[in-house]
Design a protein around this motif. Structure first.
Motif, PDB file in Angstrom:
ATOM      1  N   LYS A  84      41.106  69.322  96.222  1.00 11.40           N
ATOM      2  CA  LYS A  84      40.331  68.745  95.731  1.00 11.40           C
ATOM      3  C   LYS A  84      40.083  67.480  96.284  1.00 11.40           C
ATOM      4  CE  LYS A  84      42.611  69.102  91.826  1.00 11.40           C
ATOM      5  NZ  LYS A  84      42.811  68.932  90.322  1.00 11.40           N
ATOM      6  N   ASP A 128      36.516  74.953  90.404  1.00 13.00           N
ATOM      7  CA  ASP A 128      36.685  73.831  91.360  1.00 13.00           C
ATOM      8  C   ASP A 128      35.783  74.351  92.863  1.00 13.00           C
ATOM      9  OD1 ASP A 128      37.726  72.120  89.606  1.00 13.00           O
ATOM     10  OD2 ASP A 128      39.836  72.487  90.455  1.00 13.00           O
ATOM     11  N   LYS A 135      32.320  74.594  92.621  1.00  6.92           N
ATOM     12  CA  LYS A 135      31.527  73.349  92.497  1.00  6.92           C
ATOM     13  C   LYS A 135      31.497  72.983  94.001  1.00  6.92           C
ATOM     14  CE  LYS A 135      31.680  68.390  90.956  1.00  6.92           C
ATOM     15  NZ  LYS A 135      32.494  67.539  90.038  1.00  6.92           N
ATOM     16  N   CYS A 136      32.470  73.189  95.071  1.00  8.89           N
ATOM     17  CA  CYS A 136      32.498  72.848  96.119  1.00  8.89           C
ATOM     18  C   CYS A 136      31.470  73.713  97.043  1.00  8.89           C
ATOM     19  CB  CYS A 136      33.638  73.397  96.729  1.00  8.89           C
ATOM     20  SG  CYS A 136      34.145  72.642  98.568  1.00  8.89           S
TER      21      CYS A 136
END
Length: 211
Positions: free
Chosen positions: A102, A142, A145-146
């Motif tokens: 993250k 997550d 989204k990356c």
């Protein structure tokens, strides 16, 4: 009166740091973490579980302050300790890898971030007989989204869809769920719908937005 170099005292310092972070008083929180870390290392040695836990909180603190290099340094030290104590396939190691991913994502290091996202999921699946837990759902979202930020929309859709499927399975099974489970699913649906819309999958986007 217990002195500063006592485990109970630094436990309070650590808890105070956690509260200060929640209050967005990050510099004060870091002072608490550093004092707790100093005493924990003095009394327990440099490679204890407590030391690794404090380093993770320090990494989170630095990340919130956009001090990404310092955050990675803390996470790397925590990761090294975790691997020595628990081995390379422990959930603690997977959690630290997720944190590192993250931070790298925030720092626009998408390719590096994806490596850590994938390794975190691999470890969790290995520890759960290849079953997809909510942790996998969270990390997959997550990672999606990356992928989306790096303009790989197809893989973003794949991972948003995986995360959504896992959440739906857990919602249907009535297992213990986080209080914000419905809101999390809503966010994933919005991001999945947006990803579909970006590549012209308007009927799929409509299904997500109307759910």
């Amino acid at each position: 009166v217990k002195g500063r170099e006592h485990l109970d005292t630094v436990s309070v310092a650590f808890k105070l740091g956690c509260v200060m972070d929640k209050l967005k008083t990050h510099v004060t929180a870091m002072d608490c973490y550093k004092e707790s870390l100093r005493v924990r290392k003095l009394l327990l040695g440099s490679e204890s579980e407590d030391v690794a836990t404090i380093l993770v909180k320090m990494g989170e603190n630095y990340s919130q302050r956009r001090m990404y290099s310092d955050a990675i340094t803390c996470f790397e030290e925590a990761l090294d300790i975790g691997r020595k104590i628990f081995g390379h396939s422990d959930v603690f190691v997977a959690d630290v890898l997720h944190h590192m991913a993250k931070v790298l994502q925030k720092d626009k290091e998408h390719e590096k971030a994806l490596i850590f996202f994938k390794e975190s999921i691999r470890i969790i699946r290995k520890g759960n007989g290849e079953k997809d837990t909510l942790n996998v759902a969270i990390i997959s979202a997550d990672m999606a989204k990356c992928y989306e930020e790096s303009q790989n929309i197809e893989l973003a859709i794949t991972n948003y869809s995986l995360s959504l499927r896992i959440w739906d399975e857990h919602l249907q099974s009535s297992e213990d769920l986080p209080n914000d489970a419905d809101y999390t699913v809503h966010q994933i649906l919005c991001r999945l719908g947006g990803a579909h819309e970006k590549i012209g999958n308007n009927s799929d986007a409509a299904k997500c937005f109307s759910r």
